[in-house]
Design a protein around this motif. Structure first.
Motif, PDB file in Angstrom:
ATOM      1  N   GLY A 112       0.887  -0.786   0.248  1.00 49.48           N
ATOM      2  CA  GLY A 112       0.040  -0.064  -0.104  1.00 49.48           C
ATOM      3  C   GLY A 112       0.783   1.469  -0.204  1.00 49.48           C
ATOM      4  N   ASN A 113       2.332   0.954  -0.119  1.00 52.68           N
ATOM      5  CA  ASN A 113       2.450   2.312   0.088  1.00 52.68           C
ATOM      6  C   ASN A 113       3.370   2.896  -1.454  1.00 52.68           C
ATOM      7  N   GLN A 114       3.138   2.020  -2.373  1.00 49.00           N
ATOM      8  CA  GLN A 114       2.882   2.496  -3.685  1.00 49.00           C
ATOM      9  C   GLN A 114       2.523   3.995  -3.779  1.00 49.00           C
ATOM     10  N   SER A 115       2.610   4.582  -4.570  1.00 51.39           N
ATOM     11  CA  SER A 115       2.620   6.143  -5.133  1.00 51.39           C
ATOM     12  C   SER A 115       1.474   6.400  -6.162  1.00 51.39           C
ATOM     13  N   ARG A 116       0.393   6.587  -6.143  1.00 46.83           N
ATOM     14  CA  ARG A 116       0.056   7.120  -7.817  1.00 46.83           C
ATOM     15  C   ARG A 116      -0.510   8.353  -7.733  1.00 46.83           C
ATOM     16  N   CYS A 117      -0.149   9.260  -8.554  1.00 46.16           N
ATOM     17  CA  CYS A 117      -1.045  10.846  -8.993  1.00 46.16           C
ATOM     18  C   CYS A 117      -2.220  10.645  -9.850  1.00 46.16           C
ATOM     19  N   PHE A 118      -3.468  10.775  -9.507  1.00 46.22           N
ATOM     20  CA  PHE A 118      -5.197  10.544  -9.631  1.00 46.22           C
ATOM     21  C   PHE A 118      -5.371  11.500 -10.321  1.00 46.22           C
ATOM     22  N   CYS A 119      -5.776  11.954 -11.519  1.00 47.92           N
ATOM     23  CA  CYS A 119      -6.313  13.364 -12.360  1.00 47.92           C
ATOM     24  C   CYS A 119      -7.466  12.813 -12.942  1.00 47.92           C
ATOM     25  N   HIS A 120      -8.602  14.013 -12.365  1.00 49.75           N
ATOM     26  CA  HIS A 120      -9.488  14.157 -13.122  1.00 49.75           C
ATOM     27  C   HIS A 120      -9.936  13.819 -14.433  1.00 49.75           C
ATOM     28  N   VAL A 121     -11.083  12.911 -15.201  1.00 53.25           N
ATOM     29  CA  VAL A 121     -11.041  12.756 -16.674  1.00 53.25           C
ATOM     30  C   VAL A 121     -11.534  14.652 -17.310  1.00 53.25           C
ATOM     31  N   ALA A 122     -11.819  15.194 -16.199  1.00 52.51           N
ATOM     32  CA  ALA A 122     -12.266  16.702 -17.286  1.00 52.51           C
ATOM     33  C   ALA A 122     -10.750  17.126 -16.909  1.00 52.51           C
ATOM     34  N   ASP A 123      -9.806  17.693 -16.429  1.00 53.39           N
ATOM     35  CA  ASP A 123      -9.172  17.662 -16.390  1.00 53.39           C
ATOM     36  C   ASP A 123      -7.842  17.505 -17.126  1.00 53.39           C
ATOM     37  N   VAL A 124      -7.785  16.064 -17.731  1.00 52.40           N
ATOM     38  CA  VAL A 124      -7.882  15.496 -18.884  1.00 52.40           C
ATOM     39  C   VAL A 124      -7.734  15.746 -19.908  1.00 52.40           C
ATOM     40  N   ILE A 125      -9.217  16.126 -20.425  1.00 50.53           N
ATOM     41  CA  ILE A 125     -10.126  16.462 -21.434  1.00 50.53           C
ATOM     42  C   ILE A 125      -9.487  17.054 -21.643  1.00 50.53           C
ATOM     43  N   ASP A 126      -9.787  18.677 -21.119  1.00 51.61           N
ATOM     44  CA  ASP A 126      -8.985  20.479 -21.044  1.00 51.61           C
ATOM     45  C   ASP A 126      -7.250  19.859 -21.747  1.00 51.61           C
ATOM     46  N   GLY A 127      -6.900  19.190 -21.537  1.00 58.51           N
ATOM     47  CA  GLY A 127      -5.402  18.809 -21.442  1.00 58.51           C
ATOM     48  C   GLY A 127      -4.974  18.329 -23.273  1.00 58.51           C
ATOM     49  N   LEU A 128      -6.712  17.015 -23.417  1.00 63.58           N
ATOM     50  CA  LEU A 128      -5.806  17.005 -24.964  1.00 63.58           C
ATOM     51  C   LEU A 128      -6.471  18.101 -26.192  1.00 63.58           C
ATOM     52  N   VAL A 129      -7.576  18.452 -25.615  1.00 63.84           N
ATOM     53  CA  VAL A 129      -8.236  19.395 -26.737  1.00 63.84           C
ATOM     54  C   VAL A 129      -6.849  20.301 -26.719  1.00 63.84           C
ATOM     55  N   GLY A 130      -6.013  20.516 -25.591  1.00 68.55           N
ATOM     56  CA  GLY A 130      -5.220  21.724 -25.557  1.00 68.55           C
ATOM     57  C   GLY A 130      -4.369  21.761 -26.424  1.00 68.55           C
ATOM     58  N   LEU A 131      -4.255  20.574 -26.746  1.00 68.54           N
ATOM     59  CA  LEU A 131      -2.911  19.812 -27.014  1.00 68.54           C
ATOM     60  C   LEU A 131      -2.929  19.474 -28.986  1.00 68.54           C
ATOM     61  N   MET A 132      -4.555  19.176 -28.549  1.00 71.43           N
ATOM     62  CA  MET A 132      -4.800  19.377 -30.203  1.00 71.43           C
ATOM     63  C   MET A 132      -4.647  20.584 -30.954  1.00 71.43           C
ATOM     64  N   ASN A 133      -4.547  21.470 -30.318  1.00 70.80           N
ATOM     65  CA  ASN A 133      -4.910  22.632 -30.757  1.00 70.80           C
ATOM     66  C   ASN A 133      -3.923  23.829 -30.738  1.00 70.80           C
ATOM     67  N   CYS A 134      -2.769  22.981 -30.138  1.00 66.11           N
ATOM     68  CA  CYS A 134      -2.159  23.570 -30.217  1.00 66.11           C
ATOM     69  C   CYS A 134      -0.637  23.098 -31.111  1.00 66.11           C
ATOM     70  N   ALA A 135      -0.239  24.565 -32.088  1.00 65.24           N
ATOM     71  CA  ALA A 135       0.718  23.605 -33.488  1.00 65.24           C
ATOM     72  C   ALA A 135       2.035  23.040 -32.179  1.00 65.24           C
ATOM     73  N   GLU A 136       2.801  24.344 -31.619  1.00 67.28           N
ATOM     74  CA  GLU A 136       3.415  24.356 -30.857  1.00 67.28           C
ATOM     75  C   GLU A 136       3.562  22.682 -30.287  1.00 67.28           C
ATOM     76  N   ALA A 137       2.340  21.837 -29.812  1.00 64.82           N
ATOM     77  CA  ALA A 137       2.613  20.173 -29.212  1.00 64.82           C
ATOM     78  C   ALA A 137       3.139  19.092 -30.898  1.00 64.82           C
ATOM     79  N   ASN A 138       3.336  20.367 -31.729  1.00 62.56           N
ATOM     80  CA  ASN A 138       3.596  18.845 -32.582  1.00 62.56           C
ATOM     81  C   ASN A 138       4.302  18.196 -32.377  1.00 62.56           C
ATOM     82  N   GLY A 139       4.932  17.056 -32.290  1.00 64.83           N
ATOM     83  CA  GLY A 139       6.550  16.235 -33.136  1.00 64.83           C
ATOM     84  C   GLY A 139       6.434  16.196 -31.300  1.00 64.83           C
ATOM     85  N   ASN A 140       6.051  16.540 -30.379  1.00 67.06           N
ATOM     86  CA  ASN A 140       5.874  16.225 -29.318  1.00 67.06           C
ATOM     87  C   ASN A 140       5.521  15.015 -27.990  1.00 67.06           C
TER      88      ASN A 140
END
Length: 326
Positions: free
Chosen positions: A211-239
């Motif tokens: 039980g001492n193993q740790s993880r970082c849990f992220c809400h799916v709504a926050d993740v969707i914000d990130g995915l949509v933002g990256l799709m719309n960011c040309a500077e993210a291409n190739g990264n």
């Protein structure tokens, strides 16, 4: 925009479809429903800008037509969960890489941007925490099935970045860290819905290992914000870009929080990994992303804390029939 979303009937994919349609976009989902669920997107079928096609992305003739008519691709179709990786190693390798190769091939033909949903599993058992996208990876031996998924997702990234290097195909690889929230199920090993369902039923919460193993849990709504933002960011291409929370919670602490927030009488039990997955399983002690790159690219940070996440999962499961719980 017209987006093709592979794996769009899955947990993350269905939330992405909700967001894209709310933004006024058109969405075509390609999903064979092997791990995705029709229930996740049932409420969208009457939407005039939504279409569901139940088929695998390995069907290249079908895929070619879908890629031709879309503007960009969110490629989320993949194997889901540690349990499935351990039980079906052949399917893990073939389903992950072959599907991605087909999607990238068609995207290259029609010059469509691809956001590839990768995984923090790519880091393997590296101890160089927090994980930086350009940091070294550390894999276990091929005799341990646990690492098949990690290697397959890494090969996905290699292929996507090779397309970027050779032809400047716009691609971005989003490495997701423990995305959780409503609609996620525990049947493939996901810890949070498994814990919450057990707590609601008054059953023991089974913590694997100490039980001492740790993880970082992220809400799916926050993740969707990130995915949509990256799709719309040309500077993210190739990264390659980490997407997740950097707030650590041990699995033992998570179990205690769930019992408290659900106000459950459930006890917490600890079980050995071998009892759950059989021989050949290795776990990682910590899994923490560095978020500097995504902050620089799109100014993204997760907004919801672990208490909010647990409450949202509880509320979601309480509205489900008992038979459909994780």
């Amino acid at each position: 925009m017209h987006y093709l979303v592979t794996g769009g009937a899955g947990f993350i994919g269905s939330h992405l479809c909700d967001r894209l349609l709310a933004n006024g976009d058109q969405v075509t989902v390609l999903d064979d429903l092997s791990t995705g669920r029709y229930e996740n997107i049932a409420g969208l079928e009457d939407h005039p800008h939504f279409r569901l096609i139940v088929e695998t992305a390995r069907n290249e003739q079908l895929l070619e037509g879908l890629v031709r008519e879309c503007d960009a691709i969110f490629h989320l179709a993949s194997v889901v969960g540690v349990r499935l990786v351990m039980d079906r190693p052949v399917q893990t390798i073939e389903a992950v890489f072959e599907v991605t190769a087909s999607v990238l091939k068609m995207a290259s033909t029609f010059r469509r941007k691809v956001l590839l949903a990768s995984s923090s599993e790519v880091y393997g058992k590296s101890k160089d925490v927090p994980f930086h996208e350009d940091g070294d990876r550390l894999e276990g031996p091929t005799s341990k099935h646990r690492w098949a998924y990690s290697c397959a997702k890494a090969l996905d990234e290699f292929l996507a970045l090779a397309h970027w290097k050779e032809s400047r195909l716009p691609v971005v690889c989003a490495r997701l860290f423990n995305t959780v929230g409503p609609r996620q199920r525990g049947r493939y090993g996901m810890v949070l819905p498994r814990f919450v369902a057990a707590a609601l039923a008054g059953e023991p919460l089974l913590v694997h290992g100490d039980g001492n193993q740790s993880r970082c849990f992220c809400h799916v709504a926050d993740v969707i914000d990130g995915l949509v933002g990256l799709m719309n960011c040309a500077e993210a291409n190739g990264n390659v870009v980490n997407v997740g929370s950097n707030r650590e919670t041990t699995i033992g602490e998570l179990a205690q929080l769930v019992v408290s927030i659900v106000e459950s009488s459930s006890e917490i039990k600890y079980v050995k990994y071998d009892e759950v997955y059989g021989e050949g399983f290795e776990d990682m002690r910590r899994r923490v992303p560095d978020l500097g790159r995504i902050e620089r690219l799109i100014g993204w940070k997760p907004r919801r804390d672990i208490n909010t996440i647990i409450s949202d999962v509880r509320d979601s499961l309480q509205t489900q029939p008992r038979s459909s719980m994780p």
